[in-house]
Design a protein around this motif. Structure first.
Motif: not given
Ligand code: UTP
Ligand code: MG
Length: 489
Positions: A84-105
């Motif tokens: 799923r995560r990689r799917g959202w990343l790909a969708a952002a790419r094709s929409a031309g939007l920057p993609a940010v992942v936020v990891v709670m540590e």
């Protein structure tokens, strides 16, 4: 840290790690797409695991729809499902939007502690497995192709700064040059005049509010018909020199001038006379923004010729030479080969030297004219790359004509949407965008909070900008001006 915006933001973290809290403090509710919330919509509540499949179906639909419109989308799930995560990343790419992942540590013990105090704790073994998964996932994220990987180590410390700095509205006596702590002076450009029944009272209140809010000056557009990007043709757009005369009568410390006066409207000598008069009336607080003019319609409507670009640019050059000749000391004849005046008798004299700001971004001629004859060059872009390029071209022209670049200031016209907080920003975007898609309008107007714009002004200062002329679509009266005080300090 400022995240890109608009952007896809995907949260990753175990239960109780603080994902929803982090997102809720930074984003508007409609921007956050949460699997728990959708379980509560498709099912009986956020913990209705039987509704998971439906909830995720809805989530995917919503994420795709928002990304497709270029809107900021925060995906609030555990984030550990790699497909799923990689799917959202790909969708952002094709929409031309920057993609940010936020990891709670958040430390495991803290997650367990928070989990234990919740109404419906996650079973301990489930939480343990989530924590282990997030830990093993962490190194993979770096190679997954995200534009930004944010690790939130201390969620409480990572809460955002209060949005707007405290606003001082009265009794404020800024430094005379009114340079903000971000490094630029901010001049309010008043371009709309919803002044109701009492134009003079409205102008006075708005101008006093600008002085109180710490603006360095007030600039007026010079147009004969309201321009389509600002308002309707039947809305008032007053003659600027007459209007500036009225503003001169107010007890303020503001600089007053035009941005920009087209050389096609008045013979240059008349502009020289008007500006010298305004300087005398204000004790030297006058500037002249001047340009070649661009809007054919207003010329035709008012019976003014609108010669080709080349001729108008020639006239711009002659006009600046004429202004300077008439403002210079004495009354002697003037002849520089381009402009010939039998005498330069112009009284009253300006009370201080009058800065000439050359408006326009044409690289071949306008920027060259600014380099040769301007005290400043006003660029109509705040885009970092474009600005860097235009400033370099201006500097090249300075070198070519033997002018010290330090003598030609760089100013910009900024047309931002400014809101109190994210909700207010987006309400304003929605109000003003017309038929323009919201994301495109927000990008064009740099829609953001006072804090966002202050950060942007600091970046402009670093690029060499000394003054920002700012006009907002929300300027309907003195309160709206007072609300902008946080921009100038
Ligand atoms: P969240 O509800 O934000 O966690 O915080 P989460 O990661 O989204 O959890 P799941 O995956 O949806 O279950 C969990 C609890 O921790 C508190 C919140 O108030 C909430 O009760 N919390 C969160 C803090 O006390 N401090 C923080 O910095 C963040
Ligand atoms: Mg949550």
């Amino acid at each position: 840290m400022r995240l890109p915006d608009p952007a896809l933001v995907v949260l990753v973290g175990a239960s109780g790690s603080g994902k929803s809290t982090w997102a809720g403090a930074r984003f508007r509710a409609p921007e956050i797409v949460s699997s728990d919330a959708l379980r509560g919509i498709a099912g009986s509540g956020p913990h209705d695991l039987d509704a998971s499949e439906d909830a995720f179906g809805l989530l995917e639909t919503i994420v795709a729809a928002r990304l497709g419109r270029g809107l900021t989308t925060v995906v609030d799930t555990l984030g550990t499902d790699t497909v799923r995560r990689r799917g959202w990343l790909a969708a952002a790419r094709s929409a031309g939007l920057p993609a940010v992942v936020v990891v709670m540590e958040t430390p495991d013990a803290e997650c367990r502690r928070r989990n234990a105090t919740r109404d419906r704790p996650v079973p301990a073994p489930v939480l343990a497995s989530q924590l282990a998964t997030v830990r093993t996932l962490r190194p993979d994220l770096e190679g997954e192709g995200w534009d930004v990987v944010v690790a939130v180590t201390d969620a409480a410390a990572a809460l955002p700064d209060p949005v707007a700095e405290p606003v001082t509205r009265s009794g404020r006596r800024p430094a005379p040059d009114r340079v903000g702590s971000h490094g630029v002076r901010v001049v309010l450009q008043v371009s709309r005049f919803p002044w109701g029944e009492d134009p003079l009272a409205w102008l006075g209140e708005v101008t006093r509010a600008a002085d109180g809010a710490g603006f360095a000056g007030v600039a007026l557009m010079d147009h004969l018909i309201q321009i389509p990007t600002v308002g309707r043709a039947w809305e008032p757009i007053p003659e600027p020199w007459v209007t500036l005369g009225a503003l001169a009568a107010l007890d303020t410390e503001l600089e007053l001038g035009t941005l920009c006066t087209p050389v096609t409207f008045r013979p240059a000598g008349i502009t020289a006379k008007a500006a010298a008069t305004l300087s005398a009336l204000t004790g030297g607080r006058c500037f002249v923004g001047i340009g070649a003019g661009w809007w054919e319609r207003e010329h035709a409507a008012f019976g003014l010729p609108f010669p080709p670009d080349r001729d108008r640019l020639d006239e711009l050059e002659r006009a600046i030479l004429t202004l300077r000749a008439l403002w210079a000391a004495g009354t002697k004849a003037y002849d520089d080969g381009e402009v010939v005046l039998p005498e330069t008798t112009c009284y009253p004299r300006p009370a201080a030297s009058i800065p000439v700001i050359v408006g326009g971004s044409g690289e071949r001629r306008t920027l060259r004219i600014a380099a040769r004859l301007g005290d400043a060059c006003n660029l109509r872009t705040t885009d970092t790359e474009q600005l860097r390029h235009k400033v370099a071209v201006l500097r090249d022209h300075c070198a070519a004509v033997g002018r010290d670049p330090a003598d030609v200031a760089v100013t910009v016209l900024d047309l931002p949407v400014v809101g109190r907080d994210r909700d207010d920003v987006w309400a304003r975007v929605e109000r003003h965008r017309g038929r323009t898609p919201a994301a495109a309008y927000a990008a064009r107007t740099r829609a953001g909070t006072l804090a966002d714009h202050r950060a942007r002004y600091a970046e402009l200062a670093e690029l060499g900008v000394s003054t920002v002329f700012m006009a907002t679509p929300d300027l309907d009266g003195p309160d709206a001006v007072a609300d902008l005080a946080g921009l100038t300090a």
